[in-house]
Structures are given as C-alpha cells and as structure tokens.
Design a protein around this motif. Structure first.
Motif, short mmCIF file in Angstrom:
data_model
loop_
_atom_site.label_atom_id
_atom_site.label_comp_id
_atom_site.label_asym_id
_atom_site.label_seq_id
_atom_site.Cartn_x
_atom_site.Cartn_y
_atom_site.Cartn_z
N VAL A 55 -32.65 1.51 23.23
CA VAL A 55 -34.06 1.76 22.93
C VAL A 55 -34.38 0.92 21.70
O VAL A 55 -33.74 1.09 20.65
CB VAL A 55 -34.31 3.26 22.64
CG1 VAL A 55 -35.78 3.50 22.31
CG2 VAL A 55 -33.87 4.12 23.82
N ASP A 56 -35.33 -0.01 21.81
CA ASP A 56 -35.64 -0.91 20.70
C ASP A 56 -36.51 -0.17 19.68
O ASP A 56 -37.73 -0.08 19.82
CB ASP A 56 -36.36 -2.16 21.23
CG ASP A 56 -36.48 -3.24 20.15
OD1 ASP A 56 -36.41 -2.88 18.95
OD2 ASP A 56 -36.65 -4.41 20.51
N LEU A 57 -35.84 0.38 18.67
CA LEU A 57 -36.55 1.20 17.69
C LEU A 57 -37.49 0.36 16.84
O LEU A 57 -38.57 0.82 16.44
CB LEU A 57 -35.54 1.92 16.80
CG LEU A 57 -34.53 2.84 17.53
CD1 LEU A 57 -33.54 3.45 16.54
CD2 LEU A 57 -35.25 3.95 18.28
N GLY A 60 -40.61 -0.08 18.47
CA GLY A 60 -41.34 1.18 18.68
C GLY A 60 -41.27 1.71 20.10
O GLY A 60 -42.12 2.50 20.52
N ASP A 61 -40.24 1.30 20.83
CA ASP A 61 -40.13 1.74 22.23
C ASP A 61 -40.00 3.27 22.35
O ASP A 61 -40.36 3.85 23.39
CB ASP A 61 -38.92 1.09 22.92
CG ASP A 61 -39.21 -0.37 23.28
OD1 ASP A 61 -40.36 -0.83 23.02
OD2 ASP A 61 -38.30 -1.05 23.78
N PHE A 67 -41.23 6.84 27.17
CA PHE A 67 -40.12 7.46 26.45
C PHE A 67 -40.49 8.88 26.00
O PHE A 67 -39.63 9.77 25.96
CB PHE A 67 -39.69 6.61 25.24
CG PHE A 67 -38.37 7.07 24.69
CD1 PHE A 67 -37.17 6.69 25.28
CD2 PHE A 67 -38.30 7.93 23.59
CE1 PHE A 67 -35.95 7.15 24.81
CE2 PHE A 67 -37.08 8.40 23.10
CZ PHE A 67 -35.91 8.00 23.71
N LEU A 68 -41.76 9.08 25.67
CA LEU A 68 -42.19 10.43 25.26
C LEU A 68 -42.06 11.45 26.40
O LEU A 68 -42.03 12.65 26.16
CB LEU A 68 -43.63 10.40 24.74
CG LEU A 68 -43.83 9.63 23.42
CD1 LEU A 68 -45.31 9.54 23.07
CD2 LEU A 68 -43.06 10.29 22.27
N VAL A 76 -34.46 9.33 19.12
CA VAL A 76 -33.21 9.17 19.88
C VAL A 76 -32.13 10.03 19.23
O VAL A 76 -32.22 10.31 18.04
CB VAL A 76 -32.75 7.68 19.89
CG1 VAL A 76 -33.67 6.86 20.75
CG2 VAL A 76 -32.60 7.09 18.49
N PRO A 77 -31.14 10.47 20.03
CA PRO A 77 -30.83 10.11 21.41
C PRO A 77 -31.48 11.05 22.43
O PRO A 77 -31.96 12.13 22.09
CB PRO A 77 -29.31 10.31 21.45
CG PRO A 77 -29.10 11.49 20.56
CD PRO A 77 -30.10 11.34 19.44
#
Lengths: 233, 233
Positions: A55-57, A60-61, A67-68, A76-77
């Motif tokens: 997940v590309d933090l 902001g993914d 993702f929400l 995450v996770p």
C-alpha cells in the motif's frame, strides 16, 4: 474462488473450498511500516505463508475509497485470509498465535494464567510504550521529511515517558527472561517495530543499552530469524 | 491461606487449596473510575464474585510504595485472584471472559473468527475511542477540580476525533447489532465507562444520540443489569 456448496457436519463449506484454492494470506501494508512489521514477525514465527500487498502510504493509497472498504480508518495493516478480512495489528497477532497454537513458536503460553501475564505486557506495550515511541520516532525520522519543524517539546516529553517505561522493564527483566515469562511471546514481539526505529534509525539506542537487562532482552529478541526476515522484506 | 503441599496430575496444588479457601477475587480500584468499572462490568456479566478494594486516588494511594508493588505504573485496576496478580483492564476482561467461557454471558463468540472481529473492535475502542473520550471527559469533568483551566483546543480536537470514530461506528452498527457481531461482547462492554462519562456527566450525549444506530446501541448496552450494578457500586 471455487463455488461449491456442500455440507460438512451440517455447515456449508463453500468458503472453505475457496480457502484451499487461494491458500496464501494477504497482508496489506508497507514493508517499512511498524504495524505491518508486527504482523509479519508473527506470521514468520508461526510459519504462516503470506503475501505482502504493498500500500503506497506516501501516495495516500490507504485513504482512497477502495482501501477504506477494507479499513474504515484508512490505516495499515489489513489481513485477508479466506473469508475473513480484519485490521488492527495486535488483534491480528492474537488471532494467528491462537489459530496456529501448535505450529511454530508458542506465543501465548501454556495456560490462561500465562496468557493473562502476556496480555498484561502486551497492553503495557500498546498503552505505555507505543505512544511515546511513535511520537519520538515520528519527530526524529519523519517530521522534516513532511515539511514540519521537529517539535523539541514532544521529543523531550516522549523520551521522559520512555525512560520511566524502560525502568519498569529493567526491573521486570531482572526477574524473568522475557516480559511475559521465561519464554518469548507476543508481549516481546509487539515491541520489535518501534524499538527498532528508536535504536537503529533514531539514535535513541542508549535508552535500551544503558539498562543491562533491557539491553540483553533487545539483543535476544531482535536476533530472532523472524525479525531478520521482516527487515529483509 | 491453607498451606498444604500435595500433587494432582504431577503438579503441586497448595496454591489451589489456598484459592478454595479465599474464594473471592479482589478488584483494587475506585467505584467511580473508568478502568475498574470496565473490569467490574465483565465480572458481573460472568457471575464472578468479587470484592472491590477501594484505592483512594485523590489521596494518591495508587502512587505509594505498597501499591507500586502491585502495579509498577501506579494505576488502577489491579486484580488479585489466588496466586495471580495482574493489571490492565483489557487484559483482565480477556482473562475472565476466557476463563469462564461457559458461565454467564459469552463475551468472546463461538469461533476464532468471532474472536478476531471482537478483538479488532476492542482494539478500536482502545486506540481510537479511548484517547479522545478520556481527554474530553477529563477536560470537562476534572480540569477545574484540579485547579486547571479547561483546554478548549483539546476539547475541540477530541470532539472532532470522536465524531469521526462514531461515524464509523454508525456505519458498522447499521449492519450488525453490536460491534463484534450479532451478540454483545467485550468490544461493546469496553466502551461503557467512557461513553457513560461523556453522555451522563459531560453533556456530550448528542455525539451518540445524533446517530440512529449508535444511539440504539448505547440504549441497549447501557441498560444491561451488569452495568446498572456497576453504577450502584
């Protein structure tokens, strides 16, 4: 996913068939992030095969609508394991420690009283150690990268809080080899990610090394093959 | 304490004999304090007899050397049950929910997957709900009593955080009757103390009542006989 509907002991097992086909646990997170690392360490200890879904933090993914759906707070996770999708790293490690009690390292002890002691120190990690460790590591490691001036007051107060917590640990570890007893458990494992940040990335190793028993404990738990594998992820 | 030394299944059981004689669990705390209330609610749900040993928090009894022997961080509650002495309210409720799985209300579900979901929401309570609820209740209820000016910024930011958390709860509770599933569990129980402070003592009931499903959930869980008994302690 194989869609078959039949019964075993009166229960539909189509989802179980799906599990057998899919097999590998999906761990949504990032290899450098503390809480996914906590889960990965547990999965390695329990010899549970898993796939890290990055997940590309920084992009902001974790805050995007899809993702929400997995994690309503956008963190995450997240674990996907057959039909079970859930979040919160300490809930996840409890689940796998119990599900695979007889596989890999025993992380919850032999009795309910063992587990009570482990749960106590796991809560100490979550409520006393985690907050100042996170705040300190964030200020030292990330504040400038995010365009913020490091907050010296937060650094000072976090270090003071950690000093008190690690004094309690020193006393505890002078009497038992690990926090939860004479064996490595979830209580120790849960400290690995933020202690690593503090010691190896933030120049705060003296907080640990200045305490004889804490220092020996850290050398021990951070030398485990599971943690080395996490750092190689 | 009866001091007898004999073996059952190869293990010395003198302490077990002591337990039979002593019988009643000791809960060290204060009847008005949130975390001892969390434990008391669990003990009532599980029909576990206990004695509340009052710790005078205003006199600072929890920071005195004899109490620090029980709880090195000087907080309440602490449980003494036979030879087991331990602290941290959420570790304690997990222990009793599991120890008395077949007695009183089932608070952990029927399967590991039930428990995983309950643990997830219990962690949400501990890490998302608890901090702003504590900060808000402290500022409104106790700051002035302790000679401090209530911090309006903390009140505002805590209320903003709770708004987001309770929006997630509203969505969850529109799909399942309780946080952990279709049955009351530790995940719901753990919210009782601070939600009660906010709704009944701090004038923040609208945060709950403005949300249809959260409001119905609160009416349900706060009407349980166990919680009424806690308030009468």
């Amino acid at each position: 996913m194989v869609a078959l509907d039949f019964r075993v002991r009166g229960r539909f097992v189509s989802s179980v068939v799906g599990c057998i086909v899919r097999m590998v646990v999906k761990l949504h997170g990032a290899a450098f992030a503390a809480c996914p690392r906590r889960v990965a360490a547990c999965l390695y200890e329990k010899n549970v095969e898993f796939e890290l879904v990055n997940v590309d933090l920084f992009a902001g993914d974790h805050k995007k609508p899809e993702f929400l759906q997995l994690h309503p707070f956008g963190l995450v996770p997240v674990i996907q394991d057959c039909d079970l999708t859930f979040f919160e790293s300490r809930a996840i490690i409890r689940y796998y420690a119990e599900k695979y009690a007889g596989q890999g390292t025993d992380l919850l002890g032999k009795s309910l009283e063992d587990r009570a002691t482990i749960e106590q120190w796991l809560e100490v990690e979550a409520h006393y150690f985690n907050e100042p460790a996170f705040s300190l590591a964030f200020q030292v490691l990330y504040a400038e990268k995010l365009g913020q001036e490091p907050d010296l007051n937060v650094i000072k107060s976090s270090e003071e809080k950690l000093t008190k917590v690690l004094d309690v640990y020193e006393e505890r570890l002078s009497k038992s080899k690990y926090l939860g007893g004479e064996f490595f458990s979830l209580a120790d494992l849960s400290h690995l990610p933020f202690a690593h940040y503090l010691i190896n990335d933030s120049g705060k190793g003296y907080l640990f090394h200045d305490r004889k028993h804490v220092s020996a404990w850290w050398e021990d738990i951070s030398s485990r093959p599971s943690w080395k594998k996490v750092l190689e992820l």
